[in-house]
Design a protein around this motif. Structure first.
Motif, PDB file in Angstrom:
ATOM      1  N   GLY A   1      61.378  48.615   7.390  1.00 34.93           N
ATOM      2  CA  GLY A   1      60.337  48.815   8.407  1.00 34.93           C
ATOM      3  C   GLY A   1      60.879  49.222   9.767  1.00 34.93           C
ATOM      4  O   GLY A   1      60.152  49.202  10.757  1.00 34.93           O
ATOM      5  N   HIS A   2      62.143  49.583   9.836  1.00 33.69           N
ATOM      6  CA  HIS A   2      62.740  49.963  11.114  1.00 33.69           C
ATOM      7  C   HIS A   2      62.584  51.469  11.331  1.00 33.69           C
ATOM      8  O   HIS A   2      62.539  52.237  10.374  1.00 33.69           O
ATOM      9  CB  HIS A   2      64.210  49.536  11.139  1.00 33.69           C
TER      10      HIS A   2
ATOM     11  N   HIS B   1      63.200  36.439  12.800  1.00 28.91           N
ATOM     12  CA  HIS B   1      62.758  37.118  11.574  1.00 28.91           C
ATOM     13  C   HIS B   1      63.382  38.524  11.518  1.00 28.91           C
ATOM     14  O   HIS B   1      63.840  38.968  10.459  1.00 28.91           O
ATOM     15  CB  HIS B   1      61.227  37.184  11.505  1.00 28.91           C
ATOM     16  N   ALA B   2      63.414  39.193  12.667  1.00 29.46           N
ATOM     17  CA  ALA B   2      64.041  40.526  12.704  1.00 29.46           C
ATOM     18  C   ALA B   2      65.528  40.412  12.341  1.00 29.46           C
ATOM     19  O   ALA B   2      66.077  41.248  11.613  1.00 29.46           O
ATOM     20  CB  ALA B   2      63.884  41.146  14.099  1.00 29.46           C
ATOM     21  N   TYR B   3      66.154  39.375  12.820  1.00 31.27           N
ATOM     22  CA  TYR B   3      67.581  39.117  12.506  1.00 31.27           C
ATOM     23  C   TYR B   3      67.744  38.968  10.992  1.00 31.27           C
ATOM     24  O   TYR B   3      68.610  39.597  10.370  1.00 31.27           O
ATOM     25  CB  TYR B   3      67.977  37.822  13.222  1.00 31.27           C
ATOM     26  N   ASN B   4      66.864  38.165  10.403  1.00 30.43           N
ATOM     27  CA  ASN B   4      66.955  37.940   8.954  1.00 30.43           C
ATOM     28  C   ASN B   4      66.690  39.215   8.163  1.00 30.43           C
ATOM     29  O   ASN B   4      67.321  39.476   7.140  1.00 30.43           O
ATOM     30  CB  ASN B   4      65.961  36.853   8.526  1.00 30.43           C
ATOM     31  N   ARG B   5      65.721  40.013   8.643  1.00 34.64           N
ATOM     32  CA  ARG B   5      65.437  41.297   7.986  1.00 34.64           C
ATOM     33  C   ARG B   5      66.678  42.171   7.970  1.00 34.64           C
ATOM     34  O   ARG B   5      66.986  42.825   6.984  1.00 34.64           O
ATOM     35  CB  ARG B   5      64.342  42.026   8.779  1.00 34.64           C
TER      36      ARG B   5
ATOM     37  N   ASP C   1      58.159  41.763   5.241  1.00 34.08           N
ATOM     38  CA  ASP C   1      57.234  41.134   6.185  1.00 34.08           C
ATOM     39  C   ASP C   1      57.153  39.628   5.982  1.00 34.08           C
ATOM     40  O   ASP C   1      56.564  38.925   6.798  1.00 34.08           O
ATOM     41  CB  ASP C   1      55.824  41.731   6.021  1.00 34.08           C
ATOM     42  N   SER C   2      57.706  39.166   4.866  1.00 32.67           N
ATOM     43  CA  SER C   2      57.599  37.734   4.579  1.00 32.67           C
ATOM     44  C   SER C   2      58.704  36.959   5.291  1.00 32.67           C
ATOM     45  O   SER C   2      59.885  37.079   4.968  1.00 32.67           O
ATOM     46  CB  SER C   2      57.673  37.505   3.060  1.00 32.67           C
ATOM     47  N   VAL C   3      58.287  36.152   6.258  1.00 32.73           N
ATOM     48  CA  VAL C   3      59.236  35.334   7.021  1.00 32.73           C
ATOM     49  C   VAL C   3      59.993  34.407   6.061  1.00 32.73           C
ATOM     50  O   VAL C   3      61.219  34.261   6.150  1.00 32.73           O
ATOM     51  CB  VAL C   3      58.477  34.510   8.086  1.00 32.73           C
ATOM     52  N   GLU C   4      59.255  33.812   5.126  1.00 30.41           N
ATOM     53  CA  GLU C   4      59.871  32.837   4.210  1.00 30.41           C
ATOM     54  C   GLU C   4      60.915  33.509   3.326  1.00 30.41           C
ATOM     55  O   GLU C   4      62.002  32.980   3.138  1.00 30.41           O
ATOM     56  CB  GLU C   4      58.811  32.171   3.309  1.00 30.41           C
ATOM     57  N   GLN C   5      60.554  34.665   2.764  1.00 29.88           N
ATOM     58  CA  GLN C   5      61.501  35.320   1.849  1.00 29.88           C
ATOM     59  C   GLN C   5      62.800  35.709   2.569  1.00 29.88           C
ATOM     60  O   GLN C   5      63.891  35.512   2.049  1.00 29.88           O
ATOM     61  CB  GLN C   5      60.866  36.573   1.224  1.00 29.88           C
ATOM     62  N   CYS C   6      62.666  36.281   3.760  1.00 34.03           N
ATOM     63  CA  CYS C   6      63.870  36.705   4.481  1.00 34.03           C
ATOM     64  C   CYS C   6      64.699  35.495   4.908  1.00 34.03           C
ATOM     65  O   CYS C   6      65.927  35.503   4.823  1.00 34.03           O
ATOM     66  CB  CYS C   6      63.500  37.565   5.694  1.00 34.03           C
ATOM     67  N   GLN C   7      64.016  34.452   5.327  1.00 36.89           N
ATOM     68  CA  GLN C   7      64.705  33.218   5.729  1.00 36.89           C
ATOM     69  C   GLN C   7      65.460  32.612   4.538  1.00 36.89           C
ATOM     70  O   GLN C   7      66.597  32.144   4.677  1.00 36.89           O
ATOM     71  CB  GLN C   7      63.658  32.222   6.268  1.00 36.89           C
ATOM     72  N   ALA C   8      64.837  32.678   3.354  1.00 36.83           N
ATOM     73  CA  ALA C   8      65.479  32.109   2.162  1.00 36.83           C
ATOM     74  C   ALA C   8      66.773  32.863   1.833  1.00 36.83           C
ATOM     75  O   ALA C   8      67.771  32.251   1.453  1.00 36.83           O
ATOM     76  CB  ALA C   8      64.517  32.150   0.975  1.00 36.83           C
TER      77      ALA C   8
ATOM     78  N   ILE D   1      75.418  41.544  13.267  1.00 42.66           N
ATOM     79  CA  ILE D   1      74.049  41.379  13.772  1.00 42.66           C
ATOM     80  C   ILE D   1      74.041  40.299  14.855  1.00 42.66           C
ATOM     81  O   ILE D   1      74.822  39.352  14.783  1.00 42.66           O
ATOM     82  CB  ILE D   1      73.058  41.037  12.627  1.00 42.66           C
ATOM     83  N   PHE D   2      73.196  40.526  15.851  1.00 38.49           N
ATOM     84  CA  PHE D   2      73.161  39.632  17.017  1.00 38.49           C
ATOM     85  C   PHE D   2      71.721  39.268  17.364  1.00 38.49           C
ATOM     86  O   PHE D   2      70.843  40.131  17.326  1.00 38.49           O
ATOM     87  CB  PHE D   2      73.676  40.353  18.270  1.00 38.49           C
ATOM     88  N   TYR D   3      71.518  38.017  17.742  1.00 35.49           N
ATOM     89  CA  TYR D   3      70.304  37.645  18.479  1.00 35.49           C
ATOM     90  C   TYR D   3      70.777  37.197  19.851  1.00 35.49           C
ATOM     91  O   TYR D   3      71.626  36.300  19.942  1.00 35.49           O
ATOM     92  CB  TYR D   3      69.561  36.501  17.772  1.00 35.49           C
ATOM     93  N   PHE D   4      70.302  37.862  20.904  1.00 37.31           N
ATOM     94  CA  PHE D   4      70.753  37.443  22.241  1.00 37.31           C
ATOM     95  C   PHE D   4      69.594  37.147  23.181  1.00 37.31           C
ATOM     96  O   PHE D   4      69.767  37.141  24.400  1.00 37.31           O
ATOM     97  CB  PHE D   4      71.737  38.443  22.852  1.00 37.31           C
ATOM     98  N   GLY D   5      68.416  36.888  22.614  1.00 34.07           N
ATOM     99  CA  GLY D   5      67.296  36.419  23.428  1.00 34.07           C
ATOM    100  C   GLY D   5      66.900  37.411  24.504  1.00 34.07           C
ATOM    101  O   GLY D   5      66.674  38.591  24.237  1.00 34.07           O
ATOM    102  N   THR D   6      66.869  36.939  25.755  1.00 35.55           N
ATOM    103  CA  THR D   6      66.346  37.770  26.842  1.00 35.55           C
ATOM    104  C   THR D   6      67.466  38.278  27.760  1.00 35.55           C
ATOM    105  O   THR D   6      67.206  38.652  28.901  1.00 35.55           O
ATOM    106  CB  THR D   6      65.309  36.977  27.665  1.00 35.55           C
ATOM    107  N   LYS D   7      68.696  38.296  27.250  1.00 40.05           N
ATOM    108  CA  LYS D   7      69.836  38.727  28.092  1.00 40.05           C
ATOM    109  C   LYS D   7      69.576  40.076  28.783  1.00 40.05           C
ATOM    110  O   LYS D   7      69.718  40.200  29.989  1.00 40.05           O
ATOM    111  CB  LYS D   7      71.112  38.813  27.239  1.00 40.05           C
ATOM    112  N   TYR D   8      69.163  41.083  27.999  1.00 36.55           N
ATOM    113  CA  TYR D   8      68.961  42.405  28.605  1.00 36.55           C
ATOM    114  C   TYR D   8      67.566  42.549  29.216  1.00 36.55           C
ATOM    115  O   TYR D   8      67.390  43.216  30.223  1.00 36.55           O
ATOM    116  CB  TYR D   8      69.209  43.521  27.570  1.00 36.55           C
ATOM    117  N   SER D   9      66.588  41.902  28.588  1.00 40.03           N
ATOM    118  CA  SER D   9      65.224  42.068  29.118  1.00 40.03           C
ATOM    119  C   SER D   9      65.092  41.366  30.474  1.00 40.03           C
ATOM    120  O   SER D   9      64.390  41.855  31.350  1.00 40.03           O
ATOM    121  CB  SER D   9      64.174  41.579  28.120  1.00 40.03           C
ATOM    122  N   ASP D  10      65.799  40.253  30.673  1.00 36.23           N
ATOM    123  CA  ASP D  10      65.790  39.603  31.991  1.00 36.23           C
ATOM    124  C   ASP D  10      66.473  40.494  33.022  1.00 36.23           C
ATOM    125  O   ASP D  10      65.922  40.759  34.087  1.00 36.23           O
ATOM    126  CB  ASP D  10      66.541  38.261  31.932  1.00 36.23           C
TER     127      ASP D  10
END
Ligand code: P5A
Length: 446
Positions: A65-66, A172-176, A240-247, A287-296
């Motif tokens: 979906g990207h 969820h995007a990270y897991n995807r 799109d399934s949060v559960e499936q990607c998390q699993a 892969i990275f999750y960095f929260g609001t580092k750049y958006s802030d």
């Protein structure tokens, strides 16, 4: 493609500058030529594999979906000053001045550029979630470019960026991304293990690197051997399934697997000793999750459901597209050359004419060539005058997974030879059956 009309400058000698097998074989097989330290021209054979890898990455990103796009290689320094990384990035960043004395740079990554695009065009949470990506050349002025395309200065990366309203959505995007990466690497015939790592200059403390185990790898890794039994395979997944990607994330990251940057000896020692592994690996993605580092820092907000401006949660996700060629060769070769997995091979099979000029052999080769081409496959037909031994050596070196050998003697009995590059096993069979077998291997209906 007919070899007599192709450009395949194979080298007989082993180039002395190449220290590891993938670099040696890429030079010898005429895939790349160094232009200057850490910068390569991609000759036709190397370019073909690069494109196949790129295509797999595109397919799997779109499946998740990207959305593909393309950003430039040259960037303005101003955006990097906003995020504070212009100074932080140090000497790895290639800085350039244009004729108006403006500071430019050759992008080592694109967090700033994409955040600027986002803030210019997206203002409501209703437009989220959003994940954009591109496959574009990067430049990092590495102190020690080495091992050919493995640690280049100019290299091709797929980099994707997710924008989400909440941390949960961003995870969820990270897991995807984790799932789509597992699928991508497996399609390339690779096992790449996600390992907890360090955020480095990209940022954030939640990040996984994907490592291909190899003695020549530049990263030191520590892991529970059970992790190497995991395969994603061709299971169906609803992205799109949060559960499936998390699993999937839990399945692939619950066992101990870390790079030396985050290694924890005490935790490692909790694994039964027989399963503890300390090895080396090639980092083929992160892969990275960095929260609001750049958006802030860059004021990238959306209007939330409550009407208030909310900084978006972001992550970025990279695959080392050009490095993957080296990683695949490190994982799949023998002392005669490369052994391409079917998923990335530059040509689907080789056709070796043992006696070019012999009317029957020529006609049989042409017929096989035409039949495979009509099936949508790309054979490489060695129609040159080279001796049989030389033809075999070239085919082995360039690593096509299948070879059909055609000679007057076999044809008298109505047979050709089909040989697997991986096992070396040959079978004799009529040309039509050899074509059928190749078609079957690549999922083509005859
Ligand atoms: C994620 C995407 C990033 O740059 N920003 C955008 C984040 N991550 S990364 O880990 O630094 O790079 C992603 C992948 O690129 C490959 N890579 C390289 N390949 C060849 N030569 C290099 N010098 C090089 N540097 C990084 C790696 O595969 C890495 O995982």
């Amino acid at each position: 493609m007919r070899l007599s009309r192709y450009f395949l400058p194979v080298l007989k000698e082993t180039p002395s500058e190449a220290q590891i097998v993938s670099h040696r074989y890429m030079l010898r097989a005429g895939m790349i030529k160094q232009a200057s330290a850490g910068i390569y021209s991609w000759l036709p054979l190397g370019y073909k594999v690069l494109k196949r890898i790129e295509q797999i990455v595109h397919d799997e990103q779109v499946r998740a979906g990207h959305i593909p796009m393309l950003m430039p290689t040259l960037q303005s320094a101003d955006l990097w000053r906003e995020s504070g990384r212009y100074d932080d990035y140090g000497q790895e960043m290639l800085r350039i001045k244009d004729r108006h004395d403006r500071d430019m740079l050759y992008g080592p990554t694109n967090e700033e550029l994409i955040t600027d695009i986002f803030r210019s065009h997206v203002s409501s949470y209703k437009d989220l979630p959003l994940t954009l990506y591109h496959i574009q050349w990067k430049f990092r002025d590495e102190i020690r470019p080495r091992f050919g395309v493995m640690r280049g200065r100019e290299f091709l990366m797929k980099d994707g960026y997710n924008f989400d309203l909440t941390k949960e959505d961003a995870l969820h995007a990270y897991n995807r991304h984790l799932v789509s990466y597992l699928r991508s690497y497996e399609r390339m015939g690779l096992q790449a293990i996600p390992m907890r790592a360090d955020g480095g200059p990209i940022g954030g403390d939640y990040t996984h690197e994907f490592l291909v185990l190899a003695e020549t790898g530049e990263s030191e890794v520590f892991y529970d051997s059970e992790i190497t039994d995991l395969k994603f395979g061709d299971r169906a997944i609803d992205y799109d399934s949060v559960e499936q990607c998390q699993a999937v994330l839990e399945e692939f990251t619950s066992r101990y697997a870390r790079t030396d940057e985050t290694h924890d000896e005490a935790l490692f020692n909790l694994i039964p000793e027989a399963r503890r592994r300390n090895a080396r690996g090639i980092e083929v993605g992160q892969i990275f999750y960095f929260g609001t580092k750049y958006s802030d820092a860059m004021n990238a907000t959306v209007q939330g459901p409550d009407g208030k401006a909310t900084p978006v949660h972001m992550g970025s996700h990279g695959i080392g597209v050009s490095r993957l060629l080296g990683a695949i060769i490190e994982a799949s070769h023998d002392d005669r050359g490369i052994i391409w997995p079917e998923g990335v091979t530059p040509f689907h099979c080789g056709i070796v004419n043992l006696k070019t000029g012999d009317a029957e052999a020529d006609a049989a080769c042409e017929a096989i060539y035409a039949a495979l081409t009509a099936l949508g496959l790309e054979p490489l037909y060695d129609d040159t005058d080279e001796r049989a031994g030389g033809k075999f050596a070239t085919m082995d070196l360039i690593g096509l997974p299948w070879r059909i050998t055609v000679g007057p003697r076999g044809l008298k009995n109505g047979i050709v030879e089909l040989t697997s590059r991986r096992t070396g096993e040959s079978v004799e069979l009529p040309p039509e059956q050899a074509i059928e077998r190749i078609a079957q291997i690549y999922g083509k209906a005859v």
